[in-house]
Design a protein around this motif. Structure first.
Motif, PDB file in Angstrom:
ATOM      1  N   MET A   1      22.555  -7.148  44.184  1.00  0.00           N
ATOM      2  CA  MET A   1      23.996  -7.167  43.932  1.00  0.00           C
ATOM      3  C   MET A   1      24.393  -6.032  42.998  1.00  0.00           C
ATOM      4  O   MET A   1      23.561  -5.367  42.396  1.00  0.00           O
ATOM      5  N   GLY A   2      25.706  -5.859  42.866  1.00  0.00           N
ATOM      6  CA  GLY A   2      26.222  -4.900  41.898  1.00  0.00           C
ATOM      7  C   GLY A   2      26.282  -5.507  40.502  1.00  0.00           C
ATOM      8  O   GLY A   2      25.962  -6.672  40.299  1.00  0.00           O
ATOM      9  N   LEU A   3      26.693  -4.701  39.551  1.00  0.00           N
ATOM     10  CA  LEU A   3      26.762  -5.149  38.163  1.00  0.00           C
ATOM     11  C   LEU A   3      28.061  -5.915  37.920  1.00  0.00           C
ATOM     12  O   LEU A   3      29.120  -5.553  38.446  1.00  0.00           O
TER      13      LEU A   3
ATOM     14  N   PHE B   1      22.196  -4.943  31.598  1.00  0.00           N
ATOM     15  CA  PHE B   1      22.447  -3.565  31.196  1.00  0.00           C
ATOM     16  C   PHE B   1      23.499  -3.521  30.095  1.00  0.00           C
ATOM     17  O   PHE B   1      24.542  -4.166  30.192  1.00  0.00           O
TER      18      PHE B   1
ATOM     19  N   TYR C   1      29.546  -2.387  26.317  1.00  0.00           N
ATOM     20  CA  TYR C   1      29.653  -3.355  27.404  1.00  0.00           C
ATOM     21  C   TYR C   1      28.293  -3.989  27.688  1.00  0.00           C
ATOM     22  O   TYR C   1      27.261  -3.339  27.542  1.00  0.00           O
TER      23      TYR C   1
ATOM     24  N   LEU D   1      30.473  -7.630  34.704  1.00  0.00           N
ATOM     25  CA  LEU D   1      30.713  -7.532  33.277  1.00  0.00           C
ATOM     26  C   LEU D   1      30.642  -8.893  32.602  1.00  0.00           C
ATOM     27  O   LEU D   1      31.302  -9.845  33.034  1.00  0.00           O
TER      28      LEU D   1
ATOM     29  N   VAL E   1      18.915  -8.821  35.678  1.00  0.00           N
ATOM     30  CA  VAL E   1      18.681  -7.617  34.884  1.00  0.00           C
ATOM     31  C   VAL E   1      19.956  -7.348  34.088  1.00  0.00           C
ATOM     32  O   VAL E   1      21.054  -7.342  34.658  1.00  0.00           O
TER      33      VAL E   1
ATOM     34  N   PHE F   1      24.518   4.209  30.329  1.00  0.00           N
ATOM     35  CA  PHE F   1      23.811   2.941  30.482  1.00  0.00           C
ATOM     36  C   PHE F   1      22.440   2.987  29.819  1.00  0.00           C
ATOM     37  O   PHE F   1      21.761   4.026  29.831  1.00  0.00           O
ATOM     38  N   GLY F   2      22.033   1.846  29.283  1.00  0.00           N
ATOM     39  CA  GLY F   2      20.669   1.681  28.824  1.00  0.00           C
ATOM     40  C   GLY F   2      19.743   1.436  30.002  1.00  0.00           C
ATOM     41  O   GLY F   2      20.200   1.305  31.148  1.00  0.00           O
ATOM     42  N   PRO F   3      18.440   1.334  29.747  1.00  0.00           N
ATOM     43  CA  PRO F   3      17.460   1.199  30.830  1.00  0.00           C
ATOM     44  C   PRO F   3      17.378  -0.207  31.425  1.00  0.00           C
ATOM     45  O   PRO F   3      16.727  -0.403  32.440  1.00  0.00           O
ATOM     46  N   GLY F   4      18.015  -1.170  30.791  1.00  0.00           N
ATOM     47  CA  GLY F   4      18.022  -2.522  31.329  1.00  0.00           C
ATOM     48  C   GLY F   4      16.934  -3.413  30.753  1.00  0.00           C
ATOM     49  O   GLY F   4      15.891  -2.938  30.296  1.00  0.00           O
ATOM     50  N   THR F   5      17.209  -4.708  30.762  1.00  0.00           N
ATOM     51  CA  THR F   5      16.233  -5.744  30.385  1.00  0.00           C
ATOM     52  C   THR F   5      16.118  -6.718  31.552  1.00  0.00           C
ATOM     53  O   THR F   5      17.118  -7.281  31.989  1.00  0.00           O
ATOM     54  N   ARG F   6      14.884  -6.878  32.045  1.00  0.00           N
ATOM     55  CA  ARG F   6      14.665  -7.832  33.133  1.00  0.00           C
ATOM     56  C   ARG F   6      14.306  -9.176  32.524  1.00  0.00           C
ATOM     57  O   ARG F   6      13.282  -9.305  31.853  1.00  0.00           O
TER      58      ARG F   6
ATOM     59  N   TYR G   1      26.532  -5.847  31.063  1.00  0.00           N
ATOM     60  CA  TYR G   1      26.616  -6.198  32.468  1.00  0.00           C
ATOM     61  C   TYR G   1      25.341  -6.948  32.863  1.00  0.00           C
ATOM     62  O   TYR G   1      24.287  -6.750  32.272  1.00  0.00           O
TER      63      TYR G   1
ATOM     64  N   GLN H   1      23.003  -7.770  36.507  1.00  0.00           N
ATOM     65  CA  GLN H   1      22.810  -7.398  37.901  1.00  0.00           C
ATOM     66  C   GLN H   1      21.855  -8.385  38.535  1.00  0.00           C
ATOM     67  O   GLN H   1      20.653  -8.373  38.250  1.00  0.00           O
TER      68      GLN H   1
END
Lengths: 114, 115
Positions: free
Chosen positions: A41-43, A90, A33, A45, A88, A105-110, A35, A37
């Motif tokens: 706010m929330g994530l 995820f 998936y 899809l 961000v 979840f992965g650590p995210g990309t900003r 997502y 963010q």
């Protein structure tokens, strides 16, 4: 196991540029998936995949594309970046089974688009 | 489509006290899971607790427990003996067991722990 890895961690794009966010999982999960963010706010899809070669749109797919040529990789492509895509991102994966399966979840990309 | 609502943008609690975070959801399905995720400043999404809709017994994980009211479509999180490390954003999420098991998230509640 590294779990879900994402690259890069941070990126600044100019309006109109393109880029690919990379996501890899080493848990042999069939479901993956993407997502986003937005601040405070929330994530939400963007796209998801239930297996190699199979992808489908989520809630907010406009401006993005995905592909899934292998079980491990699920890259997210941004074409013609816009300020509204500042967020961000995820990546997550899970194994399809009824019950106690968890999305990892992965650590995210900003990403910032200026 | 399913929706998840968290009506408390911010909450604060004294260290060692108990706090309850609220969540309501809307669905016409009968087979689903509910989750609470914690997101500290590191941004990592951490699963705190999960509840299966078919189970009447409320889930517990150490200091974390839920109050699941299926008829009212309510799913609150109780944190007992709050610790400084509990400070984070908390997200309620819904997952249908039909199809691709996509997560639908609420807007989040920012929890502050006062020493």
């Amino acid at each position: 196991n590294a779990g879900v890895t994402q690259t890069p961690k941070f990126r600044i794009l100019k309006i109109g540029q393109s880029m690919t966010l990379q996501c890899t999982q080493d848990m042999n999960h069939n479901y993956m998936y993407w997502y986003r963010q937005d601040p405070g706010m929330g994530l939400k899809l963007i796209y998801y995949s239930v297996g190699a070669g199979i992808t489908d749109k989520g809630e907010v797919p406009n401006g993005y594309n995905v592909s899934r040529s292998t079980t491990e990789d699920f890259p997210l492509r941004l074409e013609l970046a816009a300020p509204s895509q500042t967020s961000v991102y995820f990546c997550a994966s899970s194994y399809r089974q009824r019950g106690n399966n968890e999305q990892f979840f992965g650590p995210g990309t900003r990403l910032t688009v200026l | 489509a399913q929706t998840v609502t968290q009506s408390q943008p911010e909450m604060s609690v004294q260290e060692a006290e108990t706090v309850t975070l609220s969540c309501t959801y809307d669905t016409s399905e009968s087979d689903y899971y509910l989750f609470w995720y914690k997101q500290p400043p590191s941004r990592q999404m951490i699963l705190v607790i999960r509840q299966e809709a078919y189970k009447q017994q409320n889930a517990t994980e150490n200091r974390f427990s839920v109050n699941f009211q299926k008829a009212a479509k309510s799913f609150s999180l109780k944190i007992s003996d709050s610790q400084l490390g509990d400070a984070a954003m908390y997200f309620c999420a819904y997952r249908s067991e039909v199809g691709a098991q996509k997560l639908v998230f609420g807007q989040g509640t920012r929890l502050t722990i006062n020493p």
